[in-house]
Design a protein around this motif. Structure first.
Motif, PDB file in Angstrom:
ATOM      1  N   LEU A   1       9.777  39.454  -3.526  1.00 23.44           N
ATOM      2  CA  LEU A   1       9.078  39.518  -4.811  1.00 23.44           C
ATOM      3  C   LEU A   1       7.635  39.046  -4.683  1.00 23.44           C
ATOM      4  CD1 LEU A   1      11.845  38.312  -7.294  1.00 23.44           C
ATOM      5  CD2 LEU A   1      10.910  40.615  -7.047  1.00 23.44           C
ATOM      6  N   THR A   2       7.392  38.018  -3.881  1.00 22.10           N
ATOM      7  CA  THR A   2       6.024  37.534  -3.660  1.00 22.10           C
ATOM      8  C   THR A   2       5.181  38.613  -2.986  1.00 22.10           C
ATOM      9  OG1 THR A   2       6.858  35.280  -3.449  1.00 22.10           O
ATOM     10  CG2 THR A   2       4.655  35.700  -2.594  1.00 22.10           C
ATOM     11  N   LEU A   3       5.755  39.284  -1.992  1.00 18.94           N
ATOM     12  CA  LEU A   3       5.047  40.362  -1.309  1.00 18.94           C
ATOM     13  C   LEU A   3       4.738  41.508  -2.267  1.00 18.94           C
ATOM     14  CD1 LEU A   3       4.005  41.545   1.370  1.00 18.94           C
ATOM     15  CD2 LEU A   3       6.288  42.506   1.702  1.00 18.94           C
ATOM     16  N   GLN A   4       5.712  41.891  -3.078  1.00 16.98           N
ATOM     17  CA  GLN A   4       5.492  42.956  -4.053  1.00 16.98           C
ATOM     18  C   GLN A   4       4.436  42.549  -5.076  1.00 16.98           C
ATOM     19  OE1 GLN A   4       9.401  43.691  -5.617  1.00 16.98           O
ATOM     20  NE2 GLN A   4       9.938  45.157  -4.002  1.00 16.98           N
ATOM     21  N   ASN A   5       4.448  41.280  -5.477  1.00 16.75           N
ATOM     22  CA  ASN A   5       3.459  40.780  -6.426  1.00 16.75           C
ATOM     23  C   ASN A   5       2.051  40.876  -5.847  1.00 16.75           C
ATOM     24  OD1 ASN A   5       2.380  39.626  -8.701  1.00 16.75           O
ATOM     25  ND2 ASN A   5       2.931  37.538  -8.147  1.00 16.75           N
ATOM     26  N   GLU A   6       1.897  40.511  -4.578  1.00 17.34           N
ATOM     27  CA  GLU A   6       0.585  40.607  -3.926  1.00 17.34           C
ATOM     28  C   GLU A   6       0.124  42.059  -3.835  1.00 17.34           C
ATOM     29  OE1 GLU A   6      -1.608  38.271  -3.025  1.00 17.34           O
ATOM     30  OE2 GLU A   6      -0.234  36.857  -3.983  1.00 17.34           O
ATOM     31  N   GLN A   7       1.049  42.960  -3.505  1.00 18.69           N
ATOM     32  CA  GLN A   7       0.693  44.377  -3.428  1.00 18.69           C
ATOM     33  C   GLN A   7       0.272  44.912  -4.802  1.00 18.69           C
ATOM     34  OE1 GLN A   7       4.244  46.084  -1.738  1.00 18.69           O
ATOM     35  NE2 GLN A   7       3.500  45.875   0.367  1.00 18.69           N
ATOM     36  N   LEU A   8       0.981  44.497  -5.826  1.00 19.81           N
ATOM     37  CA  LEU A   8       0.622  44.935  -7.179  1.00 19.81           C
ATOM     38  C   LEU A   8      -0.732  44.386  -7.604  1.00 19.81           C
ATOM     39  CD1 LEU A   8       4.066  44.703  -9.007  1.00 19.81           C
ATOM     40  CD2 LEU A   8       2.794  46.768  -8.393  1.00 19.81           C
ATOM     41  N   LYS A   9      -1.037  43.147  -7.205  1.00 16.83           N
ATOM     42  CA  LYS A   9      -2.357  42.573  -7.518  1.00 16.83           C
ATOM     43  C   LYS A   9      -3.461  43.363  -6.826  1.00 16.83           C
ATOM     44  CE  LYS A   9      -1.020  37.762  -8.393  1.00 16.83           C
ATOM     45  NZ  LYS A   9      -1.083  36.382  -7.895  1.00 16.83           N
ATOM     46  N   GLN A  10      -3.222  43.750  -5.567  1.00 14.94           N
ATOM     47  CA  GLN A  10      -4.220  44.545  -4.848  1.00 14.94           C
ATOM     48  C   GLN A  10      -4.394  45.916  -5.497  1.00 14.94           C
ATOM     49  OE1 GLN A  10      -2.837  44.633  -0.803  1.00 14.94           O
ATOM     50  NE2 GLN A  10      -3.575  42.567  -0.344  1.00 14.94           N
ATOM     51  N   GLU A  11      -3.279  46.537  -5.889  1.00 12.84           N
ATOM     52  CA  GLU A  11      -3.360  47.836  -6.553  1.00 12.84           C
ATOM     53  C   GLU A  11      -4.091  47.715  -7.894  1.00 12.84           C
ATOM     54  OE1 GLU A  11       0.548  49.495  -6.894  1.00 12.84           O
ATOM     55  OE2 GLU A  11       0.855  49.543  -4.720  1.00 12.84           O
ATOM     56  N   LYS A  12      -3.848  46.623  -8.604  1.00 12.34           N
ATOM     57  CA  LYS A  12      -4.524  46.404  -9.890  1.00 12.34           C
ATOM     58  C   LYS A  12      -6.028  46.247  -9.675  1.00 12.34           C
ATOM     59  CE  LYS A  12      -4.971  43.069 -13.600  1.00 12.34           C
ATOM     60  NZ  LYS A  12      -5.523  41.754 -13.469  1.00 12.34           N
ATOM     61  N   THR A  13      -6.396  45.461  -8.672  1.00 17.04           N
ATOM     62  CA  THR A  13      -7.816  45.272  -8.374  1.00 17.04           C
ATOM     63  C   THR A  13      -8.469  46.594  -8.000  1.00 17.04           C
ATOM     64  OG1 THR A  13      -7.341  43.033  -7.605  1.00 17.04           O
ATOM     65  CG2 THR A  13      -9.437  43.993  -6.922  1.00 17.04           C
ATOM     66  N   SER A  14      -7.788  47.383  -7.193  1.00 16.92           N
ATOM     67  CA  SER A  14      -8.308  48.696  -6.792  1.00 16.92           C
ATOM     68  C   SER A  14      -8.442  49.619  -7.999  1.00 16.92           C
ATOM     69  CB  SER A  14      -7.380  49.313  -5.752  1.00 16.92           C
ATOM     70  OG  SER A  14      -7.785  50.607  -5.433  1.00 16.92           O
ATOM     71  N   ALA A  15      -7.434  49.630  -8.850  1.00 15.31           N
ATOM     72  CA  ALA A  15      -7.484  50.482 -10.050  1.00 15.31           C
ATOM     73  C   ALA A  15      -8.604  50.043 -10.983  1.00 15.31           C
ATOM     74  CB  ALA A  15      -6.146  50.449 -10.773  1.00 15.31           C
ATOM     75  N   GLU A  16      -8.824  48.724 -11.107  1.00 14.63           N
ATOM     76  CA  GLU A  16      -9.918  48.232 -11.956  1.00 14.63           C
ATOM     77  C   GLU A  16     -11.267  48.655 -11.387  1.00 14.63           C
ATOM     78  OE1 GLU A  16      -9.184  44.039 -12.107  1.00 14.63           O
ATOM     79  OE2 GLU A  16      -7.890  44.194 -13.865  1.00 14.63           O
ATOM     80  N   ALA A  17     -11.406  48.585 -10.062  1.00 18.61           N
ATOM     81  CA  ALA A  17     -12.664  49.000  -9.435  1.00 18.61           C
ATOM     82  C   ALA A  17     -12.912  50.486  -9.654  1.00 18.61           C
ATOM     83  CB  ALA A  17     -12.636  48.681  -7.942  1.00 18.61           C
ATOM     84  N   ILE A  18     -11.867  51.287  -9.505  1.00 22.87           N
ATOM     85  CA  ILE A  18     -12.010  52.736  -9.710  1.00 22.87           C
ATOM     86  C   ILE A  18     -12.368  53.023 -11.165  1.00 22.87           C
ATOM     87  CG2 ILE A  18     -10.704  54.902  -9.797  1.00 22.87           C
ATOM     88  CD1 ILE A  18      -9.208  53.893  -7.292  1.00 22.87           C
ATOM     89  N   THR A  19     -11.699  52.353 -12.080  1.00 21.49           N
ATOM     90  CA  THR A  19     -11.978  52.556 -13.502  1.00 21.49           C
ATOM     91  C   THR A  19     -13.414  52.165 -13.839  1.00 21.49           C
ATOM     92  OG1 THR A  19      -9.661  52.160 -14.025  1.00 21.49           O
ATOM     93  CG2 THR A  19     -11.226  51.970 -15.835  1.00 21.49           C
TER      94      THR A  19
END
Length: 133
Positions: free
Chosen positions: A37-55
């Motif tokens: 779950l910690t690993l998945q949480n970190e991956q989701l945080k990275q995806e969120k940061t990437s999506a925010e940058a793209i947006t």
């Protein structure tokens, strides 16, 4: 074997050992689940940061395109206003001239319109490739 002959101490120790083993397995499963779950949480945080940058980049690009479109629109309106002023001045200048009442040949009109379209589209440049003079 009767109930009195069973060694209750050995049974209690065996039950406690089984309970401890079951707890160890449960803790290990919980630990690996938490790590996953910690690993998945970190991956989701990275995806969120990437999506925010793209947006953010899309919003900036959209704002830039809107600014360019507005500037182009303003330039076109200014050009149209200047043209309208020129038309008024030309009409006043040729108002009494009998030659101005004559129709312009269609070929000349077509060439003038083609030149106007070329100028408006920016196809004509200041560098003609020919030397001055």
């Amino acid at each position: 074997m009767t109930l009195s002959r069973i060694k209750w101490d050995a049974v209690a120790i065996a039950v406690l050992l089984l309970l401890v083993m079951a707890l160890c397995v449960t803790v290990k499963l919980q630990s690996s689940s938490k790590a996953l779950l910690t690993l998945q949480n970190e991956q989701l945080k990275q995806e969120k940061t990437s999506a925010e940058a793209i947006t953010t980049n899309v919003l900036r690009a959209t704002a830039l395109f809107n600014d360019i479109a507005q500037a182009t629109h303003d330039d076109n309106q200014a050009s149209n206003s200047e043209s309208e002023g020129r038309v008024v001045i030309i009409r006043q200048a040729i108002k009494g001239d009998p030659c101005a009442a004559q129709p312009v040949p269609a070929a000349a009109v077509d060439q003038l319109r083609a030149n106007r379209n070329k100028v408006r589209s920016g196809a004509t440049g200041t560098d003609t490739g020919k030397p001055a003079g």
